[in-house]
Design an enzyme around this catalytic site. Structure first.
Site, mmCIF file in Angstrom:
data_model
loop_
_atom_site.group_PDB
_atom_site.id
_atom_site.type_symbol
_atom_site.label_atom_id
_atom_site.label_comp_id
_atom_site.label_asym_id
_atom_site.label_seq_id
_atom_site.Cartn_x
_atom_site.Cartn_y
_atom_site.Cartn_z
ATOM 1 C CE LYS A 80 -3.869 1.893 2.758
ATOM 2 N NZ LYS A 80 -4.665 1.701 3.993
ATOM 3 C CB SER A 155 -8.094 3.352 3.257
ATOM 4 O OG SER A 155 -7.194 2.685 4.122
ATOM 5 C CB SER A 179 -8.183 0.366 5.984
ATOM 6 O OG SER A 179 -8.897 1.568 6.118
#
Lengths: 486, 478
Positions: A80, A155, A179
């Protein structure tokens, strides 16, 4: 080896060890796959082919010399874009950091490098990990490989979409309020949020320091155990890092420790739960019962306060954590400013997106003189009560079973109201407030073909137990063997 | 009424929340890392040595030590602050209460002034910020200083004059240096001072409106700034005005101050506990370990020196301010058994030569054993005072023992009467019948009139003690 891109780590590692494939071939396969599909998915903010192939070459050389480093050696792992890799962009999917290159490695990055993983790609996410759909990315939304009109969750949506689409073999995300787990559920993957303190946060762009935790996305529970084993452990550069001996999670999966006592918190099956998800989770409960597990209803009475508590604590910490992005030392700086205050205001106005600004304003407000006691201090007290709810339940059960998300992946643009978006996290944020480990594991599909995930919530630092419970289900079902047609 | 907020940089090898070295005068932005610069993802880890030093400071000043070291974030935007928040301590400072003993000037230079305790409110620990260097068209930031451990020592508003503030800073500074906590070099920014000043008519018990005076960057600026602010406030009230609560910037070069901001513009720092740092428990054994390392402070030392060594206040007041000098004195006094002579040599000769040569005491080749030997040579009469001064200079330069220098340079007094001495004495008495008559009439000091001629005859090498004895023996017979 057929269908290289959808194999789990365990299969690929065996093939690498048997010299059936090379790390370079595997990396070339994920590069080709990425180039083929990322135009539609937008799961990657950036990738560095030459760097990945060099890492893969080094891995092959190690194996050839008999110095392989284990299951992750040569395995492509995507990060990420909030996790620092030296010499690579670190954008947090924000205009603010669009041109920022990290001069240092996060601790998890170093750990993956030591394990021999091939770091592949900077994965899209909501800006500064704030959101539940990856629509808040400054670089455009990532989309769900199972239905390109839908969000992959957030997210860590890019981490989920990239893995589900076969553009990498495992990924890391970060989970502040769900997330990792919610995108894992939306994309049909295993997603684990470890106990707070198990994985170092050093080098993770902070959203809410007391809630953030890095964790893996994987195709299988065993893969998740392998990645977790590589990144867990004490780090002297993170004061909140837990000092503990880290078990061999993969090896411990082999032990038979069932049947377990599972708790079903009634508050997690309330109004707003999609009936197909509810039914899928009920079938999973029936499965565990059929395996001899004791399943009993429990209550987490402070669940109704989770959302409010979360949005006070998370935004308060975020307002302070994001203050450093001011255009002075690095990051976006407004071209025209009349004085210092104007420079701050313009740089931040231009650099941050709407959701980030909304949370900074909210967090600044709750910490303001005269409001601190009523909001932040009160929220911390409620947080303690929420944690006590869980610990009380654990006097009777080993783990809790809930839906991961009340709804399946929704349409891009469908949730324009921030509050409606916040409600997507209703089943996941309590876990972060309580600092507990939890994972989402695939448990079915909707009639429309969208993945459904169930959440297992474990006891502090008992990731082994949690993984074992999840694997018992996974072994009896084949949800994880299905892939999107893309 | 005056209260002081003093920032003291703690002397540690590395910064307070990361391993990067502390230092002064290094090329800009070389003492930095991701933590110091507040890069995305960087996290603080507490330096235990900094906490130790602040606990020790609290023990030296009689503070109550907090059972837990807790960290808070102080949020405000300024370019010298890399994260735009400062890691500090808000509601649970590491030290509470305590006091600083001060000495006010005496009625005369050789008289000790009044001693008083100035109460402390608190001491808290925080990280220093970077330094801004403003150019004509731009401003540059040097983050070398950022992250240096810093104590903020806050006094109660109980001082009454610039003189008391001066005495407070002098004592506080010495205490920090004594404890090895800081070098307190104000030119390097290791000690910085802000003052809160209010005035009130005689008899009023409530405090007046306070004005905060910033940037008092030398001890003399502190005195000048406070004196100026008191005068300014009296002027405002006498003209019928009212004091506005504000922060003012004192310019030491012009001796004037100007308003920086008023109360309405005061920051809301939005303090909250830093979630990146865990509270640290400080148990009794931790405190005990540090207490064992606490030295005797200047004023207790002063009292002991006056009582034990019976030295004059003027000597004691010089010796106590430097821990090394005080130790040097005690060692010399122990070796020679003549505290006052030792003290005189140290204060007059040693300090003068150190000053002239730019050396520190530690660098001096004259060790306490050397000086003690010299004192003994003088005391026994083996060396005359003037010769001893020459020996000292030579010893300071070479590091030889005084005995060796005296021997080599012929600076030794004649060890005993060689027969000539008695003759020289007789000659001197005979040559001065007037002095003889005066001595016989009971004027003891008349004996000195004979000593000059004797010394002259001896070419300055007679033992003065022996000269005195011989003269008295002869005079008694006359």
């Amino acid at each position: 080896m057929a269908d290289l891109i959808y194999q789990p780590i365990t299969q690929l590692a065996a093939a690498l060890d048997a010299k059936q494939i090379s790390a370079v071939e595997l990396t070339q396969a994920v590069i080709a796959r990425t180039k083929a599909v990322n135009g539609r998915l937008n799961a990657f903010n950036s990738f560095d082919e030459a760097d990945a192939l060099a890492q893969a070459g080094a891995s092959d050389a190690r194996r050839a010399a008999g110095q392989g480093r284990g299951a992750l050696d040569g395995i492509p792992v995507g990060l990420k874009d909030v996790i620092a890799v030296q010499g690579q962009p670190l954008t947090a999917s924000s205009r603010m950091l669009a041109k920022f290159v990290s001069p240092y490695d996060a601790t998890v990055t170093q750990q993956l490098k030591r394990a021999g993983a091939v770091l592949w790609g900077r994965l899209n996410c909501d800006e500064f990990a704030m959101g539940s759909s990856t629509e808040n990315s400054a670089f455009g939304p990532a989309v769900n490989p199972w239905d390109l009109t839908r969000v992959p969750g957030g997210s860590s949506g890019g981490s989920a979409a990239a893995l589900a689409a076969g553009t990498t073999v495992a990924t890391l995300g970060s989970d502040t309020g769900g997330s990792i787990r919610q995108p894992a559920a939306f994309c049909g993957l295993v997603g684990l949020k470890p106990t707070y303190g198990l994985v170092s946060r050093f080098g993770l762009v902070a959203f809410a320091s007391s809630l953030d935790q890095i964790g893996p996305f994987a195709r299988t529970v065993e893969d998740a155990a392998i990645v977790l084993g590589a990144i867990a452990g004490h780090d002297e550069r993170d004061s909140t890092s837990y000092r503990a001996t880290i078990p061999n999670y993969r090896a411990e999966l082999g032990g038979r420790r069932g049947p377990w006592k599972l708790g079903i918190p009634k508050e997690y099956f309330a109004a707003g739960l999609d009936p197909e998800i509810g039914a899928a989770v009920e079938r999973a409960i029936a499965f565990y019962r059929s395996q001899g597990c004791e399943v009993k209803p429990v209550s987490l009475p402070h669940t109704q306060y989770c959302l409010d508590t979360y949005y006070i604590i998370a935004t308060a910490e975020a307002s302070s954590n994001l203050a450093r992005y001011d255009g002075i030392r690095y990051g976006h700086r407004a071209a025209q400013a009349s004085d210092l205050v104007d420079l701050y205001a313009r740089s931040r106005a231009e650099g941050f997106g709407a959701e980030v600004k909304r949370r900074i304003i909210l967090g600044t407000y709750v910490l303001s003189s005269g409001y601190y006691d009523a909001y932040y201090l009160r929220a911390q007290k409620v947080r303690t009560l929420i944690r006590e709810d869980f610990l009380r339940a654990y006097q009777e059960v080993d783990a809790l079973l809930t839906p991961t998300s009340p709804i399946p992946a929704f349409k891009i643009g469908e949730k324009s109201d921030p509050l409606a978006m916040y409600l997507c996290d209703i089943y996941t944020i309590g876990v972060n407030l309580a600092g507990l480990p939890a994972l989402s594991v695939p448990c079915g599909f909707t009639s429309g073909g969208l993945p459904i995930g169930m959440q297992l919530i474990g006891q502090p630092f008992n990731e082994s137990g949690l993984l074992a419970i999840a694997q018992a289900y996974e072994r009896a079902h084949d949800w994880h063997t299905r892939h999107p047609s893309l | 009424m005056i209260g002081l907020e003093v920032h003291v940089q703690i002397k540690t090898c590395s910064k307070v929340f990361t391993r990067v070295a502390t230092g002064y005068g290094e090329p800009p932005n070389t003492l930095t890392d991701p933590v110091v610069l507040g890069l995305p993802g960087a996290l603080p880890v507490m330096n235990k040595a900094a906490l130790d030093a602040s606990i020790k400071a609290g023990l030296l000043l009689g503070c109550e030590i907090a059972p837990v070291c807790k960290w808070d974030r102080k949020n405000y935007f300024y370019p010298d602050s890399p994260k735009n928040y400062q890691i500090s301590q808000y509601d649970q400072p590491i030290c509470l209460g305590g006091s600083v003993e001060i000495e006010l000037p005496g009625a005369a230079r050789n008289l000790m002034g009044e001693h008083r305790q100035v109460a402390l409110t608190r001491i808290h620990l925080e990280e220093d910020v970077g330094k801004l260097n403003h150019g004509a068209t731009d401003s540059l930031i040097d983050f070398n200083r950022a992250g240096t451990p810093l104590m903020e020592i806050v006094s109660e508003p109980v001082m009454h004059s610039a003189e008391e503030a001066f005495a407070y800073l002098t004592s506080l500074r010495a205490t920090m240096i004594y404890g090895g906590i800081s070098d307190c070099d104000m030119e390097k920014g290791q000690l910085r001072c802000d003052a809160n000043i209010s005035i009130r008519p005689v008899g009023q018990t409530t405090l007046g409106t306070k004005v905060e005076l910033k940037n008092l960057n030398s001890i003399s600026y502190v005195s000048a700034g406070i004196a100026h602010e008191i005068k300014r406030q009296i002027g405002v009230l006498e003209r019928g005005g009212t004091i506005v609560q504000e922060t003012r910037d004192f310019d030491g070069t012009t001796g004037t101050s100007q308003s920086l901001r008023s109360k309405e513009m005061a920051h809301d720092y939005r303090y909250f506990p830093d979630p990146d740092l865990m509270p640290v428990k400080i148990d009794a054994s931790w405190q005990d370990r540090l207490r064992a390392d606490c030295p005797e402070l200047p004023f207790p030392k002063q009292r002991r020196f006056l009582e034990r060594y019976q030295i004059p206040f003027t000597l004691a007041s010089v010796l106590i301010w430097d821990r090394g000098l005080a130790d040097y004195f005690e060692e010399t006094a122990r070796l020679c058994g003549k505290p006052q002579m030792a003290g005189n040599w140290i204060v007059n000769d040693l300090l003068r030569e150190l000053g002239a040569s730019g050396q520190t005491l530690a660098q001096s080749k004259v060790r306490p054993s050397h000086l003690a030997a010299l004192v003994q040579l003088v005391d026994s009469g083996a060396v005359l005072t003037n010769a001893a001064k020459e020996i000292f200079i030579a010893m300071f330069a070479s590091g030889e023992t005084p005995g060796a220098i005296a021997e080599r340079s012929g600076l030794k007094a004649a060890p005993a009467d060689t027969g000539e001495l008695e003759q020289w004495c007789r000659d001197a008495i005979t040559a001065s019948p007037k002095a003889l008559a005066e001595f016989k009439a009971g004027k003891d000091s008349a004996i000195n009139a004979f000593k000059g001629p004797v010394m002259k005859a001896a070419k300055g090498k007679a033992n003065p003690k022996l000269v005195d004895e011989t003269l008295r023996r002869l005079l008694a017979q006359m």
